[in-house]
Design a protein around this motif. Structure first.
Motif, PDB file in Angstrom:
ATOM      1  N   LYS A 298       7.651   9.575   5.806  1.00 49.11           N
ATOM      2  CA  LYS A 298       8.174  10.626   4.934  1.00 49.11           C
ATOM      3  C   LYS A 298       9.446  10.195   4.214  1.00 49.11           C
ATOM      4  CE  LYS A 298      10.881  12.924   8.561  1.00 49.11           C
ATOM      5  NZ  LYS A 298      11.104  14.180   9.300  1.00 49.11           N
ATOM      6  N   ALA A 299      10.106   9.125   4.690  1.00 53.33           N
ATOM      7  CA  ALA A 299      11.332   8.661   4.053  1.00 53.33           C
ATOM      8  C   ALA A 299      11.062   7.703   2.900  1.00 53.33           C
ATOM      9  CB  ALA A 299      12.229   7.976   5.086  1.00 53.33           C
ATOM     10  N   LEU A 300       9.829   7.274   2.716  1.00 53.02           N
ATOM     11  CA  LEU A 300       9.496   6.285   1.693  1.00 53.02           C
ATOM     12  C   LEU A 300       9.402   6.918   0.311  1.00 53.02           C
ATOM     13  CD1 LEU A 300       6.796   4.202   3.581  1.00 53.02           C
ATOM     14  CD2 LEU A 300       9.202   3.631   3.250  1.00 53.02           C
ATOM     15  N   ILE A 301       9.723   6.107  -0.706  1.00 51.64           N
ATOM     16  CA  ILE A 301       9.612   6.495  -2.102  1.00 51.64           C
ATOM     17  C   ILE A 301       8.510   5.647  -2.732  1.00 51.64           C
ATOM     18  CG2 ILE A 301      10.823   6.696  -4.306  1.00 51.64           C
ATOM     19  CD1 ILE A 301      11.918   8.489  -2.097  1.00 51.64           C
ATOM     20  N   GLN A 302       7.545   6.299  -3.376  1.00 51.19           N
ATOM     21  CA  GLN A 302       6.441   5.596  -4.005  1.00 51.19           C
ATOM     22  C   GLN A 302       6.588   5.665  -5.523  1.00 51.19           C
ATOM     23  OE1 GLN A 302       4.295   3.902  -2.228  1.00 51.19           O
ATOM     24  NE2 GLN A 302       4.841   4.685  -0.221  1.00 51.19           N
ATOM     25  N   LEU A 306       4.712   0.238  -5.862  1.00 48.34           N
ATOM     26  CA  LEU A 306       5.925  -0.158  -5.149  1.00 48.34           C
ATOM     27  C   LEU A 306       6.319   0.904  -4.131  1.00 48.34           C
ATOM     28  CD1 LEU A 306       8.052  -1.560  -8.120  1.00 48.34           C
ATOM     29  CD2 LEU A 306       6.644  -2.844  -6.501  1.00 48.34           C
ATOM     30  N   SER A 307       6.851   0.453  -3.008  1.00 52.07           N
ATOM     31  CA  SER A 307       7.344   1.348  -1.965  1.00 52.07           C
ATOM     32  C   SER A 307       8.798   1.004  -1.671  1.00 52.07           C
ATOM     33  CB  SER A 307       6.514   1.204  -0.683  1.00 52.07           C
ATOM     34  OG  SER A 307       5.178   1.553  -0.918  1.00 52.07           O
ATOM     35  N   LEU A 323      10.755  -2.290  -0.514  1.00 52.03           N
ATOM     36  CA  LEU A 323      10.330  -2.819   0.785  1.00 52.03           C
ATOM     37  C   LEU A 323       8.948  -3.462   0.687  1.00 52.03           C
ATOM     38  CD1 LEU A 323      11.227   0.270   3.015  1.00 52.03           C
ATOM     39  CD2 LEU A 323      12.706  -1.675   2.461  1.00 52.03           C
ATOM     40  N   ARG A 324       8.690  -4.342   1.640  1.00 56.71           N
ATOM     41  CA  ARG A 324       7.334  -4.867   1.850  1.00 56.71           C
ATOM     42  C   ARG A 324       6.852  -4.305   3.176  1.00 56.71           C
ATOM     43  NH1 ARG A 324       4.695  -9.762   3.657  1.00 56.71           N
ATOM     44  NH2 ARG A 324       6.697 -10.623   4.335  1.00 56.71           N
TER      45      ARG A 324
END
Length: 362
Positions: A298-302, A306-307, A323-324
């Motif tokens: 839930k903290a990731l930005i898409q 790309l993430s 990030l990878r």
């Protein structure tokens, strides 16, 4: 005249520059003085060197059963409700069985008839045995009487076995609790038609729980039956210990992942079936091996393919970091590169974040 024109142009350019500088300064000051976004942060952590994040799944009771029938009929009574405690042998559901009772009456009549015939044949058989010993009956007569006796005995045995068959059918007409526990669900109401194989009632025995999870192929080699586990129960925000009790040796029909069952140790936590849990296993790896970095999904930005994630920079400023990512484990995602242990990242925000936005930590 020419010098006057030059002076005028210089004055206009100077005034325009001052005006633009003043506007730019106001704009920058307005951005800096904007309200800070309230955020929740967390520190990047890595799993212990001797543990791996194996997977996630739902908690289920060790003793649970979903009961059905193999006969068709209307539901006459449903004396239990969801959440009701039952003892082993208690009636859970009764299905109309008029035809079964009629068949039972026919079988009992057949048994009575076969019993009378058997008793008659037995007496005749014994009588002819005595006559044969006294040479008052021939071998042929004794053989005929023996055959009659054996056939009567077989018919009685057949009638008794038919009675057992009918009695076994009553177990599917009057469904009883296989063990003491709690009714967790009812799938039918009184008056509905019960069909063979369709779930009717679910029962489980509280007290013992397990987690059924899936393990990625790159982690399966470090796991075996008996491996100790740390199970994080999301709803209760607690960690319960346990151990691996079952481990599948094939991932052919599970999408490249191996099924694993982890039995939970006894605990005072109010665990219920259906709660979501994440399993971390103690594998006994050497301390110098690479550890895993994970963050909540839930903290990731898409953005397209790309993430990224917002980290906390100096002076409480949000900084977007790409990030990878690796494998997904329930609500957590493995970070292969882009974050290091000890860094602070933003989990959630009460406003819109952007690169360089000022934030306040809740």
């Amino acid at each position: 005249m020419k010098n006057t024109t030059i002076y005028k142009n210089a004055f206009i350019a100077l005034a325009l520059g001052v005006t633009l500088a003043s506007c730019g300064s106001d704009k920058e000051q307005k951005q800096d003085s904007g309200p800070a976004v309230s955020v929740t942060v967390a520190e990047v952590e890595t799993g212990d060197s001797n543990t791996i994040l194996a997977g996630s799944g739902q908690i289920t009771a060790l003793n649970n059963a979903t009961l059905s029938t193999r006969m068709m009929g209307y539901v006459e009574s449903l004396p239990v409700k969801i959440g009701q405690k039952v003892n082993k042998g208690d009636l859970l559901i009764s299905i109309n069985n008029v035809d079964l009772r009629a068949k039972k009456a026919q079988v009992e009549a057949s048994i009575t008839e076969a019993t009378v015939a058997f008793n008659n044949a037995k007496k005749d058989y014994e009588r002819f045995q005595n006559l044969f010993r006294e040479s008052s009956a021939s071998q042929k007569e004794l053989d005929d009487m023996t055959a009659r006796y054996e056939m009567a005995k077989a018919r009685l045995e057949s009638a008794n076995q038919m009675k057992n068959e009918v009695n076994s059918q009553f177990a599917y007409a009057n469904i009883r609790a296989p063990f003491s526990g709690v009714v967790t669900n009812t799938y039918i109401d009184e008056g509905d038609m019960a069909n063979p194989g369709v779930p009717l009632v679910s029962v489980e025995s509280p007290g013992g729980f397990e987690v059924v999870a899936k393990v990625a192929e790159n982690n399966i080699t470090g796991i075996q039956v008996g491996t100790k586990a740390l199970v994080q129960v999301k709803a209760l925000d607690t960690i319960v210990t346990g151990k691996v009790t079952e481990l599948s040796a094939s991932a052919q029909n599970t999408g490249g992942q191996y099924l694993m069952k982890v039995q939970l140790d006894k605990t005072d936590a109010k665990i219920l079936s259906g709660m979501y849990a994440t399993v971390r296993l103690e594998t006994g790896k050497a301390s110098n091996e690479k550890t895993m970095v994970t963050v909540p999904s839930k903290a990731l930005i898409q953005k397209g393919q790309l993430s990224g994630i917002y980290t906390l920079g100096q002076d409480n400023v949000a900084l977007l970091r790409w990030l990878r990512l690796g494998e997904t484990y329930g609500e957590e995602v493995e970070v292969l590169s882009g974050l290091s242990k000890g860094e602070i990242y933003i989990v959630s925000a009460e406003g819109k974040l952007y690169n360089g936005a000022k934030v306040t930590i809740q």
